[in-house]
Design an enzyme around this catalytic site. Structure first.
Site, short mmCIF file in Angstrom:
data_model
loop_
_atom_site.label_atom_id
_atom_site.label_comp_id
_atom_site.label_asym_id
_atom_site.label_seq_id
_atom_site.Cartn_x
_atom_site.Cartn_y
_atom_site.Cartn_z
N LEU A 39 0.84 -1.21 0.00
CA LEU A 39 0.00 0.00 0.00
C LEU A 39 0.87 1.25 0.00
CD1 LEU A 39 -2.48 -1.40 2.64
CD2 LEU A 39 -3.12 -0.76 0.29
N THR A 40 0.95 1.91 -1.13
CA THR A 40 1.70 3.16 -1.25
C THR A 40 1.06 4.22 -0.37
OG1 THR A 40 2.55 2.70 -3.44
CG2 THR A 40 2.24 5.02 -2.89
N GLY A 94 5.47 -6.60 -10.50
CA GLY A 94 5.33 -6.79 -11.95
C GLY A 94 3.93 -6.44 -12.40
N TYR A 113 3.16 -0.76 -14.23
CA TYR A 113 4.49 -0.16 -14.03
C TYR A 113 5.53 -0.88 -14.91
CZ TYR A 113 1.91 2.16 -10.38
OH TYR A 113 0.96 2.90 -9.72
#
Ligand SMILES: Cc1cc2nc3c(=O)[nH]c(=O)nc-3n(C[C@H](O)[C@H](O)[C@H](O)COP(=O)(O)O)c2cc1C
Length: 347
Positions: free
Chosen positions: A27-28, A175, A179
Site C-alpha cells: 500500500l503506497t 510486476g 508499471y
C-alpha cells in the site's frame, strides 16, 4: 462456516512459515522524506500490523528515475536501508514477517519527480494526469536501449540485496499495475522489435531476467511476484496479452518462487480474454502458491481458499482502515470501512 482456514499456519517455503493466511497487501502511502527515506511513523504503522501472516511493504523504488508519486520510499541509499532496518526489526520483534515490494514506474514515472528522462520499453505514453499534481500530464517516455535494460536488471538485483541487508524476509517484485515490468508484458505498451518485444517469449524476457538476477542474489524461496494479466490500470487491453502471461507463468513455475500474487482492485470482475477473473487465470497457469487480492471480504476470501482458488488472501484498504484487522477478523468485530481521507494519515 466460521472462516477458520484464514487463521491456519501456511508453509510459504522451506525457510518461511506464516502464522496465518492473511497478507497485508502493498500500500503506497506517500509519507517518505524528500530523500525518499521511510518516515519514522512507518515504524509503528507496520509494527501494529505485524500479526498479519506476511506484510508486503508499500512499493519501494529501486532507483530515483522510477518515481511517479511524491514521498515514495527507496531502497538504494544507505539512509533508506537504515530506516527500513528499524521497521523490519519492529515487525520481527512482534513475531511478524515482512517482504519489500520492489518498484520502478517506467513510463508512469515523471521528470517532475525525478529530474531524469522517463524510461519505458517503448515510446508509448500513458494518457492522463499525474496523481497528486494539479494538471501535469504524463510525458512521452524514452525507449530503453539494451544496455539500459541490462543495467535495470542489475539495479533490481542490488535492491534485493539491500532489502535483505535491511532485514526483510524476502522481496516481492512489482510486476503489476502498469508499471515498468508490466509495460514489457502487454502489447499496448511494448512495441519493440528486438529480443524484448514482438512475442510472448521476448516480452517475458525482462521480467524473467529480473527474477533470475534476484533469485541468484537472495534465493528463490525469498522471492514473490505480483502480476496483472488484466490490463486494468495504466494500460490498454490487447487480446493477445494472455499468451504472454501463459508463457511467463510456465517459466516462473520452473523457478520455485515463494508465491505469485494477483494485482487487481476487484477480483470479482471476469475478463473474456482471461476466461475468468485474474486469480483464477493465475491459478490455472501456475502450480505454486497463489495470493489472491482485490475487494475480498473475510467470507469471500475464506470460501475462495476452501475451494482452492487461492492459497492466501491479501487485504489492502481494510488494513489501512484497521491496524488491528487480523484481531477483528478473528473475533468477528466490525471492520471500519476505508475512506480516502485515511490516506492523509499514517496511523
Ligand atoms: C492507497 C493504495 C495504495 C496502493 N499501493 C499499492 C502498491 O504500492 N503496490 C501494489 O502492488 N498495489 C498497491 N495497491 C493495491 C492494493 O495492494 C490492493 O491490491 C488493492 O487495494 C485491492 O485490495 P483491497 O480491495 O483489499 O483493498 C494500493 C491500493 C491502495 C488503495
Amino acid at each position: 462456516m466460521n472462516e477458520e482456514n484464514l487463521f491456519q499456519k501456511y508453509k510459504l517455503s522451506d525457510s518461511l512459515e506464516l502464522n496465518n493466511r492473511i497478507i497485508m497487501a502493498p500500500l503506497t502511502r506517500c509519507f517518505a522524506s524528500e530523500d525518499l527515506v521511510p518516515n519514522k511513523l512507518a515504524i509503528p504503522y507496520y509494527e501494529k500490523r505485524a500479526d498479519a501472516g506476511l506484510i508486503i511493504s508499500e512499493a519501494t523504488l529501486i532507483r530515483k528515475d522510477g518515481q511517479g508519486y511524491p514521498g515514495t520510499p527507496g531502497i538504494y541509499t544507505q539512509s533508506q536501508i537504515d530506516a527500513w532496518s528499524e521497521i523490519t526489526k519492529a515487525v520481527h520483534q512482534k513475531g511478524g514477517k515482512i517482504f519489500l515490494q520492489l518498484w520502478h514506474c517506467g513510463r508512469v514515472a515523471h521528470t517532475f519527480y525525478t529530474n531524469q528522462p522517463t524510461l519505458a520499453p517503448s515510446a508509448v505514453k500513458v494518457e492522463g494526469r499525474v496523481p497528486r499534481t494539479k494538471d501535469l500530464q504524463y510525458e512521452m517516455p524514452k525507449e530503453l536501449q539494451i544496455a539500459e535494460i541490462k543495467q535495470l536488471v542489475v539495479d533490481y538485483q542490488t535492491s534485493a540485496k539491500n532489502a535483505i541487508q535491511a532485514g526483510f524476509d524476502g522481496v516481492e517484485i512489482h510486476g503489476a499495475n502498469g508499471y515498468l515490468i508490466d509495460q514489457f508484458l502487454h502489447y499496448s505498451s511494448n512495441t519493440r522489435a528486438d529480443s524484448y518485444g514482438g512475442n510472448p517469449k521476448n516480452m517475458s524476457r525482462f521480467c524473467l531476467e529480473v527474477i533470475d538476477a534476484i533469485c541468484s542474489e537472495i534465493g528463490s524461496d525469498k522471492v514473490g511476484i505480483r502480476l496483472s494479466p488484466a490490463a486494468y490500470f495504466n494500460m490498454d487491453t490487447n487480446p493477445l496479452d494472455p499468451d504472454v502471461f501463459k508463457h511467463l507463468l510456465s517459466e516462473i513455475d520452473k523457478r520455485n518462487l515463494a508465491y505469485i500474487h494477483s494485482g487487481i482492485f476487484d477480483d470479482s470482475v471476469e475478463y473474456d480474454y482471461l476466461e475468468g477473473n485474474v486469480t483464477s487465470f493465475l491459478r490455472k497457469n501456475y502450480k505454486g502458491t497463489v495470493i489472491g487480492a482485490g475487494s475480498y471480504t473475510k467470507q469471500s476470501a475464506s470460501l475462495a481458499i476452501s475451494e482452492h482458488k487461492m492459497d492466501l488472501i491479501a487485504f489492502g484498504r481494510p488494513f489501512i482502515a484497521n491496524s488491528d484487522l487480523v484481531e477483528k477478523l478473528k473475533t468477528n468485530q466490525e471492520i471500519t470501512p476505508y475512506t480516502d481521507v485515511m490516506l492523509m494519515e499514517l496511523v
